[in-house]
Design a protein around this motif. Structure first.
Motif, PDB file in Angstrom:
ATOM      1  N   LEU A 144       0.849  -1.196   0.000  1.00 24.95           N
ATOM      2  CA  LEU A 144       0.000   0.000   0.000  1.00 24.95           C
ATOM      3  C   LEU A 144       0.881   1.240   0.000  1.00 24.95           C
ATOM      4  O   LEU A 144       1.726   1.398   0.878  1.00 24.95           O
ATOM      5  N   GLY A 145       0.696   2.098  -0.972  1.00 28.59           N
ATOM      6  CA  GLY A 145       1.421   3.356  -0.974  1.00 28.59           C
ATOM      7  C   GLY A 145       2.169   3.599  -2.264  1.00 28.59           C
ATOM      8  O   GLY A 145       1.846   3.049  -3.314  1.00 28.59           O
ATOM      9  N   THR A 146       3.208   4.418  -2.157  1.00 29.52           N
ATOM     10  CA  THR A 146       3.984   4.866  -3.303  1.00 29.52           C
ATOM     11  C   THR A 146       5.292   4.082  -3.394  1.00 29.52           C
ATOM     12  O   THR A 146       5.975   3.916  -2.393  1.00 29.52           O
ATOM     13  N   TRP A 147       5.598   3.630  -4.594  1.00 29.42           N
ATOM     14  CA  TRP A 147       6.880   2.973  -4.872  1.00 29.42           C
ATOM     15  C   TRP A 147       7.661   3.885  -5.797  1.00 29.42           C
ATOM     16  O   TRP A 147       7.189   4.248  -6.867  1.00 29.42           O
ATOM     17  N   ARG A 148       8.870   4.286  -5.360  1.00 28.06           N
ATOM     18  CA  ARG A 148       9.699   5.211  -6.130  1.00 28.06           C
ATOM     19  C   ARG A 148      10.864   4.458  -6.762  1.00 28.06           C
ATOM     20  O   ARG A 148      11.445   3.582  -6.134  1.00 28.06           O
ATOM     21  N   GLY A 207      13.273   7.248 -12.608  1.00 30.37           N
ATOM     22  CA  GLY A 207      12.386   7.525 -13.724  1.00 30.37           C
ATOM     23  C   GLY A 207      10.921   7.687 -13.369  1.00 30.37           C
ATOM     24  O   GLY A 207      10.108   7.968 -14.233  1.00 30.37           O
ATOM     25  N   GLY A 208      10.543   7.496 -12.096  1.00 28.82           N
ATOM     26  CA  GLY A 208       9.143   7.703 -11.772  1.00 28.82           C
ATOM     27  C   GLY A 208       8.702   7.081 -10.471  1.00 28.82           C
ATOM     28  O   GLY A 208       9.520   6.669  -9.643  1.00 28.82           O
ATOM     29  N   LYS A 209       7.397   7.024 -10.320  1.00 27.22           N
ATOM     30  CA  LYS A 209       6.816   6.404  -9.131  1.00 27.22           C
ATOM     31  C   LYS A 209       5.459   5.825  -9.483  1.00 27.22           C
ATOM     32  O   LYS A 209       4.789   6.272 -10.413  1.00 27.22           O
ATOM     33  N   ASP A 210       5.080   4.779  -8.738  1.00 24.14           N
ATOM     34  CA  ASP A 210       3.816   4.085  -8.910  1.00 24.14           C
ATOM     35  C   ASP A 210       3.035   4.154  -7.612  1.00 24.14           C
ATOM     36  O   ASP A 210       3.621   4.300  -6.540  1.00 24.14           O
ATOM     37  N   PHE A 211       1.721   3.982  -7.712  1.00 28.42           N
ATOM     38  CA  PHE A 211       0.890   3.813  -6.525  1.00 28.42           C
ATOM     39  C   PHE A 211       0.353   2.394  -6.539  1.00 28.42           C
ATOM     40  O   PHE A 211      -0.168   1.933  -7.556  1.00 28.42           O
ATOM     41  N   ALA A 212       0.489   1.693  -5.399  1.00 28.48           N
ATOM     42  CA  ALA A 212       0.038   0.305  -5.306  1.00 28.48           C
ATOM     43  C   ALA A 212      -0.951   0.129  -4.162  1.00 28.48           C
ATOM     44  O   ALA A 212      -0.787   0.710  -3.090  1.00 28.48           O
ATOM     45  N   ALA A 213      -1.952  -0.685  -4.416  1.00 22.82           N
ATOM     46  CA  ALA A 213      -2.895  -1.162  -3.401  1.00 22.82           C
ATOM     47  C   ALA A 213      -3.119  -2.638  -3.733  1.00 22.82           C
ATOM     48  O   ALA A 213      -4.092  -3.002  -4.389  1.00 22.82           O
ATOM     49  N   LEU A 214      -2.146  -3.455  -3.328  1.00 21.20           N
ATOM     50  CA  LEU A 214      -2.126  -4.868  -3.701  1.00 21.20           C
ATOM     51  C   LEU A 214      -2.283  -5.769  -2.494  1.00 21.20           C
ATOM     52  O   LEU A 214      -1.757  -5.471  -1.418  1.00 21.20           O
ATOM     53  N   TYR A 215      -2.977  -6.882  -2.718  1.00 15.64           N
ATOM     54  CA  TYR A 215      -3.199  -7.885  -1.677  1.00 15.64           C
ATOM     55  C   TYR A 215      -2.932  -9.276  -2.236  1.00 15.64           C
ATOM     56  O   TYR A 215      -3.217  -9.536  -3.406  1.00 15.64           O
ATOM     57  N   ARG A 216      -2.447 -10.154  -1.393  1.00 14.43           N
ATOM     58  CA  ARG A 216      -2.185 -11.538  -1.776  1.00 14.43           C
ATOM     59  C   ARG A 216      -3.480 -12.225  -2.199  1.00 14.43           C
ATOM     60  O   ARG A 216      -4.549 -11.945  -1.673  1.00 14.43           O
ATOM     61  N   GLY A 217      -3.334 -13.130  -3.141  1.00 13.72           N
ATOM     62  CA  GLY A 217      -4.440 -14.022  -3.450  1.00 13.72           C
ATOM     63  C   GLY A 217      -5.330 -13.670  -4.612  1.00 13.72           C
ATOM     64  O   GLY A 217      -6.405 -14.217  -4.744  1.00 13.72           O
ATOM     65  N   GLY A 218      -4.903 -12.778  -5.467  1.00 14.00           N
ATOM     66  CA  GLY A 218      -5.779 -12.469  -6.588  1.00 14.00           C
ATOM     67  C   GLY A 218      -5.107 -11.604  -7.627  1.00 14.00           C
ATOM     68  O   GLY A 218      -3.986 -11.133  -7.438  1.00 14.00           O
ATOM     69  N   PRO A 219      -5.802 -11.380  -8.726  1.00 14.17           N
ATOM     70  CA  PRO A 219      -5.263 -10.557  -9.805  1.00 14.17           C
ATOM     71  C   PRO A 219      -5.329  -9.073  -9.462  1.00 14.17           C
ATOM     72  O   PRO A 219      -5.924  -8.665  -8.463  1.00 14.17           O
ATOM     73  N   ALA A 220      -4.714  -8.294 -10.324  1.00 12.63           N
ATOM     74  CA  ALA A 220      -4.727  -6.841 -10.161  1.00 12.63           C
ATOM     75  C   ALA A 220      -4.836  -6.175 -11.525  1.00 12.63           C
ATOM     76  O   ALA A 220      -4.494  -6.761 -12.546  1.00 12.63           O
ATOM     77  N   VAL A 221      -5.301  -4.952 -11.497  1.00 12.96           N
ATOM     78  CA  VAL A 221      -5.346  -4.101 -12.680  1.00 12.96           C
ATOM     79  C   VAL A 221      -4.119  -3.202 -12.636  1.00 12.96           C
ATOM     80  O   VAL A 221      -3.795  -2.630 -11.588  1.00 12.96           O
ATOM     81  N   VAL A 222      -3.439  -3.092 -13.768  1.00 12.54           N
ATOM     82  CA  VAL A 222      -2.285  -2.195 -13.901  1.00 12.54           C
ATOM     83  C   VAL A 222      -2.675  -1.124 -14.907  1.00 12.54           C
ATOM     84  O   VAL A 222      -2.976  -1.432 -16.066  1.00 12.54           O
ATOM     85  N   VAL A 223      -2.700   0.121 -14.450  1.00 14.16           N
ATOM     86  CA  VAL A 223      -3.048   1.250 -15.310  1.00 14.16           C
ATOM     87  C   VAL A 223      -1.759   2.003 -15.627  1.00 14.16           C
ATOM     88  O   VAL A 223      -1.128   2.566 -14.727  1.00 14.16           O
ATOM     89  N   GLU A 224      -1.351   1.966 -16.891  1.00 14.43           N
ATOM     90  CA  GLU A 224      -0.154   2.669 -17.347  1.00 14.43           C
ATOM     91  C   GLU A 224      -0.533   4.116 -17.662  1.00 14.43           C
ATOM     92  O   GLU A 224      -1.526   4.351 -18.364  1.00 14.43           O
ATOM     93  N   LEU A 225       0.267   5.058 -17.152  1.00 11.93           N
ATOM     94  CA  LEU A 225      -0.048   6.480 -17.305  1.00 11.93           C
ATOM     95  C   LEU A 225       1.065   7.223 -18.033  1.00 11.93           C
ATOM     96  O   LEU A 225       2.226   6.798 -18.017  1.00 11.93           O
ATOM     97  N   GLU A 226       0.689   8.350 -18.619  1.00 10.16           N
ATOM     98  CA  GLU A 226       1.654   9.211 -19.289  1.00 10.16           C
ATOM     99  C   GLU A 226       1.253  10.658 -19.030  1.00 10.16           C
ATOM    100  O   GLU A 226       0.071  11.003 -19.152  1.00 10.16           O
ATOM    101  N   GLY A 227       2.231  11.478 -18.656  1.00  8.73           N
ATOM    102  CA  GLY A 227       1.940  12.888 -18.409  1.00  8.73           C
ATOM    103  C   GLY A 227       1.261  13.145 -17.077  1.00  8.73           C
ATOM    104  O   GLY A 227       0.620  14.181 -16.895  1.00  8.73           O
ATOM    105  N   ALA A 228       1.385  12.218 -16.137  1.00 10.34           N
ATOM    106  CA  ALA A 228       0.812  12.361 -14.799  1.00 10.34           C
ATOM    107  C   ALA A 228       1.949  12.208 -13.785  1.00 10.34           C
ATOM    108  O   ALA A 228       3.013  11.675 -14.119  1.00 10.34           O
ATOM    109  N   PRO A 229       1.753  12.658 -12.550  1.00  3.02           N
ATOM    110  CA  PRO A 229       2.801  12.509 -11.539  1.00  3.02           C
ATOM    111  C   PRO A 229       3.178  11.048 -11.271  1.00  3.02           C
ATOM    112  O   PRO A 229       4.301  10.763 -10.879  1.00  3.02           O
ATOM    113  N   LEU A 230       2.246  10.141 -11.480  1.00  2.00           N
ATOM    114  CA  LEU A 230       2.512   8.713 -11.299  1.00  2.00           C
ATOM    115  C   LEU A 230       2.675   8.055 -12.662  1.00  2.00           C
ATOM    116  O   LEU A 230       2.052   8.471 -13.637  1.00  2.00           O
TER     117      LEU A 230
END
Length: 118
Positions: A64-68, A71-94
């Motif tokens: 949970l939180g920001t991974w730096r 070249g950039g940073k990501d925001f994660a809200a991940l939990y064990r045991g299931g799939p996740a959605v990955v949203v690739e961004l351009e021109g945003a702080p993340l």
């Protein structure tokens, strides 16, 4: 569990109160125009890169939180045991949003339909 929702012309990561504490921030908001790709991963913890700062993490269990990283940073809200959605961004702080979702494939389709040019 965190979720992604469109609010006007923004994509918002909605966090519950405990997630806000664990992530040391409220959920980020990004313009829909910044979304370049949306995909599903069955191994969300392999998507993490860099160092957690700030946030909470137990490898393979919760992220949970920001991974730096160079070249950039990501925001994660991940939990064990299931799939996740990955949203690739351009021109945003993340650079990316990584959010666990039991219905990840359906959420991906909804996000793609909402961000399609009209």
């Amino acid at each position: 569990m965190a979720t992604l929702r469109r609010e006007g012309d923004e994509l918002v990561v909605l966090l519950n109160d405990l997630e806000k504490i664990g992530g040391l921030r409220s959920g980020p908001r990004v313009p829909l125009s910044a979304i370049r790709d949306v995909r599903v991963t069955d191994n969300p913890f392999r998507e993490l890169r860099g160092l957690r700062a700030p946030g909470t993490g137990i490898p393979g269990v919760i992220a949970l939180g920001t991974w730096r990283y160079r070249g950039g940073k990501d925001f994660a809200a991940l939990y064990r045991g299931g799939p996740a959605v990955v949203v690739e961004l351009e021109g945003a702080p993340l650079r990316r949003l990584l959010v666990s979702a039991h219905d990840a494939a359906l959420l991906r389709e909804e996000l793609l339909s909402e961000t399609a040019p009209r």
